[in-house]
Design a protein around this motif. Structure first.
Motif, mmCIF file in Angstrom:
data_model
loop_
_atom_site.group_PDB
_atom_site.id
_atom_site.type_symbol
_atom_site.label_atom_id
_atom_site.label_comp_id
_atom_site.label_asym_id
_atom_site.label_seq_id
_atom_site.Cartn_x
_atom_site.Cartn_y
_atom_site.Cartn_z
ATOM 1 N N ASP A 1 17.488 9.978 30.475
ATOM 2 C CA ASP A 1 16.211 9.263 30.729
ATOM 3 C C ASP A 1 16.452 8.362 31.861
ATOM 4 O O ASP A 1 17.914 7.878 32.209
ATOM 5 N N GLU A 2 15.546 7.455 32.353
ATOM 6 C CA GLU A 2 15.805 6.403 33.432
ATOM 7 C C GLU A 2 16.811 5.234 33.165
ATOM 8 O O GLU A 2 17.097 4.513 34.039
ATOM 9 N N ARG B 1 21.357 16.706 26.776
ATOM 10 C CA ARG B 1 19.882 16.393 27.395
ATOM 11 C C ARG B 1 20.256 15.682 28.620
ATOM 12 O O ARG B 1 21.116 15.083 28.936
ATOM 13 N N GLN B 2 19.404 15.766 29.694
ATOM 14 C CA GLN B 2 19.570 14.895 30.686
ATOM 15 C C GLN B 2 19.075 13.410 30.283
ATOM 16 O O GLN B 2 18.478 13.101 29.313
ATOM 17 N N GLY C 1 20.098 9.095 25.924
ATOM 18 C CA GLY C 1 19.681 10.514 25.497
ATOM 19 C C GLY C 1 21.218 11.093 24.859
ATOM 20 O O GLY C 1 22.073 10.482 25.024
#
Lengths: 755, 282, 159
Positions: free
Chosen positions: A598-599, A595-596, A603
């Motif tokens: 998150d801020e 996954r990419q 992930g």
């Protein structure tokens, strides 16, 4: 004394010889610079002499008029997209109104001889209107943007763990890593041949044929299928051939002139013409209990990406996600900024962001050890990750993680004896006879590293391979770029092992078959090896179906192994079963999705991890600052060894590059200009500078997702070897040495500054 | 471009006078410049085939060393035994490939401030024998090397040989570099101590526009009575080394700062003298 | 005497060869004029040894030899190995011990090790001696580990 082709096919786990080895030792192997075709023209590139300027005027008329000149091209002559880039298309094929680094291509020439090319390049008139270059990465974000995309290439934050934390001790430091160069031996060269359909065939040594194809087609404004890329013999790569260098220029010249064109860089142009390792400045704070258990790590890291993006985003990701090392870190606050400057562009180099942060986190671990009264091995043992632990990305450390075993085995390996000989090569300084035994201080240092294998952060990373089978011979077609790592051997071993055939041929890598992805990120054995395995497994399905039909038995009762199919009432050799048939299978291997982030950098970002440990023993002459690396011992987590000799070769080679970064390799960049673009002044280790490498153990805990359980092994040797050497030099001298490469001057400075 | 291949020294000096070609022996410096496009190739004269220039001999306690003796040859016996420091310096030149071709004469006439043999030749009081159509001229190497890549030879003079007085002495040569092979000196030092320890010669490389002679340090040594005593005092050695370092005129460049180079010279001088004092003399 | 062409013996074969331009190196003559591309060009500054050849019996960097000064000289390149798929002892050693990865430095290293063996007939060769003998050959792939093994193996085989 004849080397035979028959020895090429062999079982996995044995040291099968390279199929290209005979050609390479006899000088018959064709590297990209050895290619010639009749009637070919020569190409050359005009590069910016200044780091940052408006281009007021480019006048190519005098060059065009020269006898023997077939074409002079610049930005106006790019028919397709004006920009290219591996991740972000932010880099002009030719600079149009602005140049952003010394060496940026402005124009290219094709002519009938290299001398005329050079003369024509000198006749191109460029009017620069210099601008104030941004050369300090720490100031890039507050400076005026030097590119429409701004000066921030990527910011990666990792925020994990509770806001509050407790600690008894805190150790901090600011560390830096200089600009290393891949310095492969075979300088860039390509040969482009125009095709009848308005396309082009390019022979070039590259790391990712399809990425080149994509960018070439886009910039030439032609169809993907009109660009055929053929892998030419590569004299190493180590990351420097991932980005396009001469490919688009060369294809443009070929199409423009209608002739084959060859373009070769000399060593100086090679230094200017490819990306380098990101220089890094890293500020760290490690918080821990009095017993040395880490409670929190905070780090601010700046990576100097130079003028264009290249793979800075991915490098920044690695730097952030592996900023803490293979340790349990309950709380992490990591900020990585990859910034744009008017320095030479930086991108992929073996280790890819993890090298820089490994130096920092391992330096910190030694500081923590000293602070807590622990030895370097102990402090690490107390904090090591285990399989199932949570990483700072929140991802569970899945797959085998024998880190404790790596460190324990390394720590208990015997140390080399003290030097007692006084011959010049037993002491620092070598034949220069600088040092006597009494001037020598010995030091020992440890370091651990980790990195992911394959691409990450949600990238669709796959590899295609086709295997065809006739009689008793398997033919593999793969676009996997062989760059010296020995994929060509392992590919044949895999097919031979799975299919049970002794004759395996690997076709030359071209874009005729689907993409194998990049030969980087320690991924090809897993990915292209997996594709070959997949195709072979599918072929076995076909074989069993064939036998089932032929002998009229249910396919479940058909067995196949080692070149034989058998079942109720039959037992037949593959060759007899196939007769004149050719079976074929094309397989796309994908790893499990990622996954990419998150801020907060959280992930499931990574597919799998690999670990290595290094111990360096050095003898230092602190008065002169000279270092002799006595021995480097290593343990590495390899999953499964497919070819022992090739594995050791990768490890020894990777460590040598770590040696270089530790004590001698740095591209000195002042005001945006590389001061030492030559082997005279960019020093890489010679045979008198590299130590013997003791491979203490290659720990084989097969990874369940990896084809044959084998992890990639190319990068880990380069990731923690530098840090181990630095630690050893600190142990010998007591000096802080927060920067690599560590120069003699830096060590000796304390000798004469203290008086 | 004309390639002159004279068959004798007499022919060579005539060619030199009439055509002023680049004079080549090992070609190692020349080709680096040509390949790097820092020198436009013109007429050249190759000395490789002149047997006279390749020879060496010892007569009346003087070593006559032909200009085209290579560094590999200097590392071999018995030459190495006559001039150990020159042999030590030869071993640090370039690489085996370069040592096989590069010549002592080429090293002298290129006159790089970092030329590895130059400090040794000066410390040995070597004399250059130059030939031209006007005849033979002798000149101390120390006076021949006048600046960075500059000699005081006339443009039509050919270096024939070096004449090196052989005195019983202890030789030391030390070169500091950033790597153990194929490295340009950051600092180098040659120290020759006479057998009876009354006199030292000390010359420095890579720390000035050309080779420097540590004259003040040499005089200090000669004048000092403590050099004769059995236990050489650390203070004496330190003072000597400090005077040697003061003779250096280093600059900052990408290979090292002036301060570091001067420091290297001090350390090397101290160690070189300690070695000679410690182990006696051949 | 103007040398627009020279007589040169390459791998035992005497031939005339034309000098294409002033300052042309022996490396260029071998690769570009004579089509012998086994000798490699990695730096043209004498700093890497990938262009190592035997020149008049001595190991030398071909990039540092002026082609115009090669009249009546003799050159041996990597292509001087035995014929017909046979490999010499050193080549076989490099191949069989895993000392070849990308292979760019390999021809130069083979020449250097061959030279070491022929100069050292019968005498003991220490590891430090091997390292010094190949110290003019840069390799970026192997770290010289397998190269040393190959050299040691070749030395033993040639006794």
């Amino acid at each position: 004394m004849t080397a035979t082709e028959d020895r090429l096919a062999g079982l996995l786990g044995t040291s099968v010889l390279r199929p290209d080895g005979v050609a390479k030792v006899s000088g018959q192997f064709a590297f990209s610079n050895d290619l010639n075709v009749p009637g070919m023209l020569w190409g050359g590139t005009l590069r910016s002499a200044v780091p940052y300027a408006r281009l007021r005027r480019i006048d190519t008329s005098a060059a065009r008029r020269m006898p023997g000149v077939a074409a002079v091209i610049s930005a106006a002559d790019v028919p397709g997209k004006p920009l290219y880039g591996l991740e972000v298309p932010d880099q002009p094929v030719f600079a149009r109104d602005i140049v952003r680094y010394v060496g940026e291509p402005i124009a290219a020439v094709a002519a009938i001889t290299p001398d005329i090319v050079r003369a024509a390049l000198e006749r191109i008139v460029v009017d620069y209107s210099p601008l104030e270059p941004v050369v300090d990465a720490t100031l890039a974000l507050s400076a005026e943007p030097i590119h429409p995309d701004g000066n921030l290439l990527r910011r990666v934050c990792v925020r994990s763990g509770a806001p509050e934390f407790s600690y008894d001790v805190m150790v901090e430091g600011t560390y830096s890593v200089g600009m290393q160069d891949q310095a492969f031996m075979g300088p860039e060269c390509g040969l482009a041949i125009p095709a009848q359909d308005g396309g082009v065939e390019l022979h070039v040594a590259t790391q990712w044929l399809h990425a080149d194809q994509r960018q070439i087609a886009a910039c030439l404004g032609i169809e993907l299928g009109q660009v055929r890329v053929v892998q030419a013999g590569a004299g190493g790569a180590f990351g420097a051939r991932e980005d396009v260098s001469l490919q688009i220029h060369l294809c443009l010249l070929a199409l423009r002139t209608g002739c084959p064109v060859k373009l070769a860089y000399n060593r100086e142009e090679s230094f200017l013409g490819h990306v380098h390792r990101h220089p890094a400045t890293m500020q760290y704070r490690h918080y821990a209990t009095a017993e040395g258990a880490i409670t929190s790590i905070e780090a601010e890291i700046i990576l100097d990406g130079g003028a264009y993006a290249s793979t800075s985003a991915a490098v920044a990701g690695n730097a952030a996600f592996f900023a803490c090392g293979p340790y349990v870190v309950p709380r992490a606050r990591i900020d990585v900024h990859a910034v744009r400057t008017n320095n030479p562009p930086c991108g992929a180099m073996r280790g890819f962001g993890a090298v820089q942060t490994c130096f920092a986190h391992e330096s910190q671990m030694d500081k923590l050890a000293a602070r807590c009264g622990l030895d370097p091995v102990e402090v690490r043992m107390r904090n090591l990750l285990q399989a199932g632990d949570r990483l700072i990305t929140g991802q569970e450390l899945d797959g085998p993680a024998p880190i404790a075993r790596l460190l324990r085995r390394l720590g208990s390996a015997p140390l080399p004896p003290r030097t007692s000989e006084t011959g010049p090569f037993s002491l620092p300084g070598g034949a220069g006879r600088t040092t006597d035994l009494e001037n020598v201080q010995r030091g020992v240092g440890y370091a651990l590293g980790m990195k992911q294998l394959m691409f990450a952060e949600g990238r669709d990373d796959y590899a295609v391979a086709r295997v065809s089978l006739t009689g008793n011979k398997a033919t593999i077609t793969s676009a996997c770029a062989e760059i010296g790592q020995g994929f060509v051997t392992v590919a044949q071993q895999i097919a031979s092992d799975v299919l049970g055939v002794s004759q395996v041929v690997l076709e030359p890598a071209t874009t005729d078959v689907g993409s194998a992805g990049s030969s980087s990120a320690s991924r090809q054995t897993w990915m292209s090896g997996g594709a070959i395995q997949g195709a072979c497994d599918e072929l076995i399905v076909q074989i069993r179906d064939l036998a089932a039909k032929r002998f009229n038995v249910p396919v479940e009762l058909v067995s196949y192994d080692g070149g034989r199919a058998w079942g109720p009432g039959f037992d037949i050799e593959l060759g007899d079963l196939l007769a004149d048939r050719e079976l074929e299978s094309t397989f796309t291997h994908r790893h499990k999705p990622t996954r990419q982030p998150d801020e907060n950098g959280q992930g499931t970002l990574h597919v799998a991890f690999a670990f290595a440990a290094h111990r360096a023993v050095v003898d230092v002459d602190p008065e002169l600052g000279l270092v002799r690396i006595v021995d480097i011992a290593t343990t590495q987590d390899v999953g499964k060894i497919l070819n022992p000799v090739q594995a050791v070769g990768q490890i020894e080679g990777g460590i040598a590059q770590g040696v270089g970064l530790a004590v001698m390799e740095e591209l000195i960049v002042r005001e945006g200009r590389i001061r030492n673009p030559s082997f005279t002044d960019y020093l890489i280790p010679t045979s008198l500078d590299t130590p013997p490498v003791t491979v203490v153990e290659l720990v084989e805990e097969p990874h369940p997702d990896a084809p044959f359980g084998a992890k990639g092994i190319g990068e880990p040797p380069t990731i923690s070897s530098t840090a181990a050497i630095a630690a050893a030099i600190r142990d010998a001298t007591g000096l802080a040495l927060p920067k690599v490469p560590i120069t003699g001057e830096e060590i000796a400075r304390f000798a004469y500054m203290e008086g | 471009m004309t390639t002159f291949l004279p068959g004798s020294v007499a022919d060579a000096v005539v060619v030199l006078a009439e055509h002023r070609p680049d004079v080549l022996a090992g070609c190692t410096d020349y080709m680096v410049e040509v390949n790097g496009r820092h020198r436009r190739p013109g007429d050249v004269m190759s000395l490789r085939r002149l047997a006279d220039l390749r020879r060496w001999s010892v007569a009346a306690r003087v070593l006559h060393l032909g200009a085209t003796v290579t560094f590999t040859e200097l590392m071999g016996q018995p030459l190495a035994g006559f001039v150990p420091s020159l042999s030590q310096a030869a071993r640090t030149v370039g690489s085996p490939q370069i040592r096989n071709m590069a010549t002592i004469g080429g090293n002298v006439m290129t006159a790089s401030p970092a030329g590895d043999s130059l400090a040794v030749l000066v410390a040995l009081d070597a004399v250059a024998v130059l030939a031209s159509v006007r005849g033979i001229r002798r000149l101390p190497v120390e006076e021949l090397l006048v600046g960075p890549k500059l000699t005081s030879a006339n443009p039509d003079e050919l270096l024939l040989r070096l004449e090196i007085p052989l005195r019983p002495a202890r030789h030391e040569f030390i070169k500091v570099g950033a790597r153990n092979a194929m490295v340009i000196a950051v600092a180098s030092l040659a120290l020759i101590v006479d057998r009876d320890r009354t006199r030292v010669c000390c010359a420095l490389g890579a720390v000035g526009p050309t080779v420097l002679r540590a004259t003040t340090a040499e005089e200090f040594y000669a004048a000092s009575s403590s050099r004769r005593s059995c236990g050489q005092s650390p203070e004496f050695v330190a003072e000597f080394a400090s005077l040697v370092a003061a003779a250096a005129q280093p600059i900052d460049d990408h290979r090292g700062t002036a301060r570091y180079r001067r420091h290297c010279i001090e350390v090397c001088a101290r160690r070189a003298l300690q070695r000679t004092l410690r182990s006696g003399v051949e | 005497m103007t040398a627009s062409d020279i007589f040169i013996t390459v791998n035992g074969r005497g031939q005339r060869a034309r000098i294409d331009y002033p300052g042309q190196s022996l490396l260029s003559l071998l690769r570009d004029s004579l089509g012998l591309t086994g000798t490699k060009n990695a730096c043209e500054q004498g700093e890497c040894g990938s262009c190592s050849v035997m020149f008049d019996g001595k190991l030398a960097c071909a990039c540092l030899v002026l082609a115009a000064d090669c009249d009546n000289s003799s050159v041996e390149t990597i292509e001087s190995g035995p014929r017909d798929d046979e490999l010499c002892i050193v080549q076989r050693a490099f191949h069989e011990t895993g000392a070849v990865q990308c292979g760019f430095c390999t021809p130069g290293l083979v020449m250097a090790v061959r030279d070491l063996i022929s100069r050292s007939r019968g005498t003991e060769i220490e590891d430090a001696t091997i390292r010094e003998a190949i110290s003019g050959n840069l390799c970026r792939c192997t770290g010289y580990g397998r190269v040393l093994v190959a050299a040691r193996f070749a030395i033993e085989q040639s006794r």
